[in-house]
Design an enzyme around this catalytic site. Structure first.
Site, PDB file in Angstrom:
ATOM      1  N   GLY A 134       0.329  -1.533   0.008  1.00  0.00           N
ATOM      2  CA  GLY A 134      -0.044   0.076   0.485  1.00  0.00           C
ATOM      3  C   GLY A 134       0.718   1.269  -0.216  1.00  0.00           C
ATOM      4  N   GLY A 135       1.750   1.244  -0.742  1.00  0.00           N
ATOM      5  CA  GLY A 135       2.697   2.099  -0.905  1.00  0.00           C
ATOM      6  C   GLY A 135       1.997   3.766  -1.717  1.00  0.00           C
ATOM      7  N   ASP A 177      -4.019  -7.187  -5.438  1.00  0.00           N
ATOM      8  CA  ASP A 177      -2.339  -8.200  -5.539  1.00  0.00           C
ATOM      9  C   ASP A 177      -2.367  -9.582  -5.634  1.00  0.00           C
ATOM     10  OD1 ASP A 177       0.548  -5.842  -4.987  1.00  0.00           O
ATOM     11  OD2 ASP A 177       0.529  -8.595  -4.752  1.00  0.00           O
ATOM     12  N   GLU A 214      -4.199 -10.082 -14.543  1.00  0.00           N
ATOM     13  CA  GLU A 214      -4.465 -10.536 -15.801  1.00  0.00           C
ATOM     14  C   GLU A 214      -5.713 -11.201 -15.931  1.00  0.00           C
ATOM     15  OE1 GLU A 214      -1.958 -11.099 -14.777  1.00  0.00           O
ATOM     16  OE2 GLU A 214      -0.841 -13.140 -15.015  1.00  0.00           O
ATOM     17  N   SER A 238       2.356   0.183  -9.959  1.00  0.00           N
ATOM     18  CA  SER A 238       3.756   0.382  -9.937  1.00  0.00           C
ATOM     19  C   SER A 238       4.502  -1.720 -10.532  1.00  0.00           C
ATOM     20  CB  SER A 238       4.495   0.064  -8.806  1.00  0.00           C
ATOM     21  OG  SER A 238       3.678  -0.105  -7.532  1.00  0.00           O
ATOM     22  N   CYS A 288       9.545  -5.164 -11.258  1.00  0.00           N
ATOM     23  CA  CYS A 288      10.092  -3.984 -12.635  1.00  0.00           C
ATOM     24  C   CYS A 288      11.045  -5.789 -12.995  1.00  0.00           C
ATOM     25  CB  CYS A 288      10.764  -3.163 -11.227  1.00  0.00           C
ATOM     26  SG  CYS A 288      11.507  -3.909  -9.841  1.00  0.00           S
TER      27      CYS A 288
HETATM   28  C1  LIG Z   1       7.010  -4.090  -7.324  1.00  0.00           C
HETATM   29  S1  LIG Z   1       6.035  -4.554  -6.456  1.00  0.00           S
HETATM   30  C2  LIG Z   1       4.828  -3.353  -6.465  1.00  0.00           C
HETATM   31  C3  LIG Z   1       5.118  -3.325  -4.099  1.00  0.00           C
HETATM   32  C4  LIG Z   1       3.551  -1.809  -3.812  1.00  0.00           C
HETATM   33  N1  LIG Z   1       4.264  -1.046  -5.322  1.00  0.00           N
HETATM   34  C5  LIG Z   1       4.261  -1.468  -2.681  1.00  0.00           C
HETATM   35  O1  LIG Z   1       3.623  -0.632  -1.934  1.00  0.00           O
HETATM   36  O2  LIG Z   1       4.468  -2.214  -1.550  1.00  0.00           O
HETATM   37  C6  LIG Z   1       4.926  -5.793  -7.734  1.00  0.00           C
HETATM   38  C7  LIG Z   1       3.710  -6.156  -7.137  1.00  0.00           C
HETATM   39  O3  LIG Z   1       2.666  -6.509  -7.803  1.00  0.00           O
HETATM   40  C8  LIG Z   1       1.868  -7.858  -7.323  1.00  0.00           C
HETATM   41  N2  LIG Z   1       1.896  -9.004  -9.027  1.00  0.00           N
HETATM   42  C9  LIG Z   1       2.677  -8.871  -9.548  1.00  0.00           C
HETATM   43  N3  LIG Z   1       2.571  -9.396 -10.621  1.00  0.00           N
HETATM   44  C10 LIG Z   1       0.938  -9.469 -10.250  1.00  0.00           C
HETATM   45  C11 LIG Z   1       0.163 -10.048 -11.462  1.00  0.00           C
HETATM   46  N4  LIG Z   1      -0.126 -10.564 -12.695  1.00  0.00           N
HETATM   47  N5  LIG Z   1      -1.457  -9.559 -10.729  1.00  0.00           N
HETATM   48  C12 LIG Z   1      -1.306  -9.141  -9.315  1.00  0.00           C
HETATM   49  N6  LIG Z   1      -0.233  -8.483  -8.645  1.00  0.00           N
HETATM   50  C13 LIG Z   1       0.845  -8.965  -9.375  1.00  0.00           C
HETATM   51  C14 LIG Z   1       2.893  -8.749  -6.562  1.00  0.00           C
HETATM   52  O4  LIG Z   1       3.022  -9.162  -5.766  1.00  0.00           O
HETATM   53  C15 LIG Z   1       3.564  -7.147  -6.174  1.00  0.00           C
HETATM   54  O5  LIG Z   1       3.123  -6.792  -5.020  1.00  0.00           O
END
Ligand SMILES: C[S@@+](CC[C@H](N)C(=O)[O-])C[C@H]1O[C@@H](n2cnc3c(N)ncnc32)[C@H](O)[C@@H]1O
Length: 305
Positions: free
Chosen positions: A20-21, A37, A60, A78, A81
């Site tokens: 939740g950033g 998420d 997706e 976000s 990466c």
């Molecule tokens: C770079 S982190 C972002 C974290 C977030 N901005 C935070 O404040 O904690 C990417 C997030 O995307 C989620 N994620 C990755 N692929 C996903 C998908 N296909 N569907 C839903 N969530 C996904 C991961 O679990 C991860 O928490």
């Protein structure tokens, strides 16, 4: 189809919400209508700190109807990466972890929320994913602002250089001159850090030449904390020299450096490694506030640290 204009606070879809950033950056200035998420631990942390609705699904797999019914003004993203990092294999859109982003862009072109914002690593700029995003936004008529920003440029103690994009079907404001209130490491530390954060003397002697260590007295910046902190020795974040020895920063100490408020909690039962992984994946709250302040309805975010 044009989006409807909502009255009152902005409605936000927090995609790839993690812990939740984005919600932490916006506080009460906007209403998160859904935080999505796939990670259970991340969503447990999210729910422990925010009352907003959450959804555990792969993005997706969500039909376009979900995005339409959310009727959100702002889509915050976000995405993972790894497809764009220096250390990764640079598979870009061919990386399976970019699949959800491609699907979201298809929905974005049809739903056309009033605002879109994205955070990612520097390598995202000029990636094929970036080109695709710009193509979708340009074709749909969005005004787009992009920038690199490290929170240390705002006065924060922790380095986290990232690429940011904000797009609007309308006007955007200039980025504000945002300053973080002066931070000193000693004010961000836990009173009783877990003994498991201390490293053994022999381990320290072996790696001391490659570790970045800050002291409680110094005003040094700390390095970017990656999700591999606590797992990899080099390049995953700084260590702290204390009277009792060298230790890693606790996940909560890292959250404070990122700008999460003191009340932000991690569940007691969350293992240390998972805590490091989740906070290492998160955001600089300071940087996100200053970036989102380009959205006229969120300009208040640019006025505080
Ligand atoms: C770079 S982190 C972002 C974290 C977030 N901005 C935070 O404040 O904690 C990417 C997030 O995307 C989620 N994620 C990755 N692929 C996903 C998908 N296909 N569907 C839903 N969530 C996904 C991961 O679990 C991860 O928490």
């Amino acid at each position: 189809m044009h989006c409807t204009i909502n009255q009152g606070r902005l409605r936000v879809l927090e995609l790839y919400s993690g812990i939740g950033g984005c919600a932490a950056a916006m506080r009460d200035s906007a209403e998160v209508v859904s935080a999505v998420d796939i990670d259970c631990d991340a969503l447990d942390v999210y729910r422990a700190n925010f009352p907003h609705p959450t959804l555990r699904r792969t993005l997706e797999s969500l039909p376009i109807a979900f995005f339409r019914h959310a009727n959100a003004d702002l889509w915050w993203m976000s995405p993972p990466c790894q497809p764009y990092t220096q250390r990764g294999r640079h598979r870009d859109l061919d990386d399976p972890r970019a699949q959800s982003f491609k699907v979201i862009l298809q929905h974005l072109a049809h739903v056309r929320p009033r605002y879109v914002a994205l955070e990612n690593v520097a390598g995202f700029l000029n990636s094929r994913a970036h080109h695709l995003l710009r193509e979708v936004l340009d074709r749909a008529g969005y005004a787009v602002n992009e920038r690199f920003l490290c929170p240390t440029e705002l006065g924060a103690i922790n380095r986290r250089p990232r690429f940011y994009l904000v797009a609007a079907l309308g006007e955007l404001r200039d980025w504000p001159h945002f300053r973080v209130m002066s931070q000193h490491i000693s004010n961000l530390l836990d009173a009783a850090p877990s003994p498991a954060t201390f490293v053994e003397e022999v381990w320290y002697e072996r790696y001391r030449s490659v570790l970045h260590v800050v002291s409680t007295e110094a005003v040094d910046q700390t390095r970017c904390f990656a999700s591999s902190y606590g797992k990899y020795v080099v390049g995953s974040g700084s260590y702290l020299a204390t009277r009792d020895g060298i230790r890693r920063f606790t996940p909560v100490e890292i959250l404070r450096q990122l700008g999460f408020n003191n009340g932000f909690r991690l569940p007691r039962e969350l293992p240390l490694r998972r805590g490091w992984a989740l906070v290492g994946n998160s955001l600089s709250v300071h940087a996100v506030r200053s970036v989102l302040a380009a959205i006229p309805e969120l300009s208040v975010l640019g006025g505080e640290s």
